[in-house]
Scaffold this motif. Sequence first.
Motif, PDB file in Angstrom:
ATOM      1  N   PHE A 305      -4.670  -9.390  -4.423  1.00 48.18           N
ATOM      2  CA  PHE A 305      -3.762  -9.995  -3.457  1.00 48.18           C
ATOM      3  C   PHE A 305      -2.416  -9.279  -3.420  1.00 48.18           C
ATOM      4  N   ALA A 306      -2.040  -8.691  -4.553  1.00 49.42           N
ATOM      5  CA  ALA A 306      -0.790  -7.946  -4.606  1.00 49.42           C
ATOM      6  C   ALA A 306      -0.931  -6.557  -3.998  1.00 49.42           C
ATOM      7  N   GLY A 307      -2.158  -6.185  -3.616  1.00 49.41           N
ATOM      8  CA  GLY A 307      -2.384  -4.863  -3.033  1.00 49.41           C
ATOM      9  C   GLY A 307      -2.260  -3.754  -4.051  1.00 49.41           C
ATOM     10  N   GLU A 308      -2.537  -4.054  -5.300  1.00 44.89           N
ATOM     11  CA  GLU A 308      -2.282  -3.107  -6.381  1.00 44.89           C
ATOM     12  C   GLU A 308      -3.303  -1.972  -6.405  1.00 44.89           C
ATOM     13  N   GLY A 309      -2.796  -0.776  -6.596  1.00 46.11           N
ATOM     14  CA  GLY A 309      -3.648   0.374  -6.837  1.00 46.11           C
ATOM     15  C   GLY A 309      -3.622   0.738  -8.305  1.00 46.11           C
ATOM     16  N   THR A 310      -4.372   1.742  -8.683  1.00 49.68           N
ATOM     17  CA  THR A 310      -4.342   2.201 -10.068  1.00 49.68           C
ATOM     18  C   THR A 310      -3.036   2.957 -10.309  1.00 49.68           C
ATOM     19  N   PRO A 311      -2.637   3.144 -11.567  1.00 53.81           N
ATOM     20  CA  PRO A 311      -1.413   3.915 -11.833  1.00 53.81           C
ATOM     21  C   PRO A 311      -1.444   5.318 -11.227  1.00 53.81           C
ATOM     22  N   LEU A 312      -2.619   5.929 -11.131  1.00 52.01           N
ATOM     23  CA  LEU A 312      -2.720   7.267 -10.556  1.00 52.01           C
ATOM     24  C   LEU A 312      -2.569   7.248  -9.041  1.00 52.01           C
ATOM     25  N   ARG A 313      -3.088   6.196  -8.415  1.00 56.72           N
ATOM     26  CA  ARG A 313      -3.010   6.051  -6.963  1.00 56.72           C
ATOM     27  C   ARG A 313      -2.411   4.685  -6.623  1.00 56.72           C
ATOM     28  N   PRO A 314      -1.135   4.505  -6.915  1.00 54.60           N
ATOM     29  CA  PRO A 314      -0.532   3.166  -6.806  1.00 54.60           C
ATOM     30  C   PRO A 314      -0.466   2.617  -5.390  1.00 54.60           C
ATOM     31  N   LYS A 315      -0.479   3.463  -4.384  1.00 58.38           N
ATOM     32  CA  LYS A 315      -0.378   2.983  -3.003  1.00 58.38           C
ATOM     33  C   LYS A 315      -1.740   2.717  -2.368  1.00 58.38           C
ATOM     34  N   LEU A 316      -2.798   3.006  -3.097  1.00 58.06           N
ATOM     35  CA  LEU A 316      -4.151   2.820  -2.566  1.00 58.06           C
ATOM     36  C   LEU A 316      -4.794   1.629  -3.250  1.00 58.06           C
ATOM     37  N   ARG A 317      -4.851   0.504  -2.550  1.00 57.45           N
ATOM     38  CA  ARG A 317      -5.449  -0.697  -3.131  1.00 57.45           C
ATOM     39  C   ARG A 317      -6.875  -0.408  -3.562  1.00 57.45           C
ATOM     40  N   LEU A 318      -7.179  -0.742  -4.800  1.00 57.49           N
ATOM     41  CA  LEU A 318      -8.504  -0.458  -5.345  1.00 57.49           C
ATOM     42  C   LEU A 318      -9.544  -1.369  -4.707  1.00 57.49           C
ATOM     43  N   GLU A 319     -10.598  -0.779  -4.152  1.00 54.17           N
ATOM     44  CA  GLU A 319     -11.689  -1.574  -3.583  1.00 54.17           C
ATOM     45  C   GLU A 319     -12.626  -1.993  -4.694  1.00 54.17           C
TER      46      GLU A 319
END
Length: 401
Positions: A305-319
């Motif tokens: 819900f926070a739209g969080e990505g991984t530390p390596l790709r923080p702007k890409l929400r993890l599917e």
Amino acid sequence: MAAALLRSSSRLVIAALLCILLSSAVGVLRGATALGINYGQVGNNLPSPPQVVQLLSSLRIGKVRIYDVNPQVMSAFANTGIELVVTVPDDLVPSMAASSGQALQWVTASVRPYFPATRVTGIAVGNEVFTGDDAQLKASLVPAMRNLHAALAQLGMDPYVRVSTANSLAVLASSYPPSQGVFTQDAAGYMAQLLRFLAETNAPFWINAYPYFAYKDDPTRVSLDYALSNPAHVGAVDPYTRLQYTSMLYAQVDAVTFAAARLGYGNVPVHVSETGWPSKGDPNESGATLENARAYNRNLLLRQFAGEGTPLRPKLRLEVYLFALFNENMKPGPASERNYGLYQPDGSMVYNVGLVQQATSAASLSLATSPASRTDVRKDFGGLCLFTSFTFLLITQAFRL
């Protein structure tokens, strides 16, 4: 001196990989939800496919993965807008690799009659093939995927349906720290072929990742908070990238991304095709408790819900595809295998992930229908069942747990 040079060289390699990986994450999609769920059917007491679709619709879960192409299930998903990933079983892979006609016949018979009313967006070919013992199956996998993609192209479906395969995390020889992620020697040759195909067709790399197994196998050394992705946990810092990880799942995903980058395919997105935590297990299955299952899935939902990505790709929400919708009473193996579900087959929740039912509003985030549609979940799967909405206060409380 030699050791210092080696460390310096390693950091330079990591820096180069980071440049490749981070640049590929520019311009990502933020708006659409990336949460899906696995709908397994290995049980003799599960609700009918139409009831399941009503449940999923009430939860507003927009992505579902199934493990076959059951006609009743395919028909039930028609005109729902739910994105569906279907599966080619392992035993059909060699014949599809040997004959493009077999691949075309399968798509024509199993997918095309339901498309586009049933929104099939992915085909998973086999399951965890590269960590199995069948050499012929391993060699057949990518050729079968290419034939399936050609069949989709012949039918004009290739812009809408991606072909991939779900991999076990065991394809990695090393996953910690994430920047040292590398495929096993046995898998590396196949992975190069697979990643080339995925890059050519703009398809994701799917990984089945379960921090539960890491904790179960070594509960005295593996941090439970880290495995559960508890947001308040300090986590671990990758000594080469200095990226901080508070979630083992997200660290595992980045390890796969680094492994792919080492083969020259750092631009291929990594999606989680399965992850979950069992609510019950055998006496020797450490951590398989209702409390841990609730915490793991709650933390994952909050990150989604926070739209969080991984530390390596923080702007890409993890599917992520959560495993699973139901407890399945006919699955073989230890007790945990039959207890990954959010729901019992009768429609009751196994546990509440921490989100409460309340009136929806424009300011709230919601996974469910409006209050007007609430009914008893045991009587009507179309009612409001699990997630309606949560407010900032609820999120704050959850993060304090």
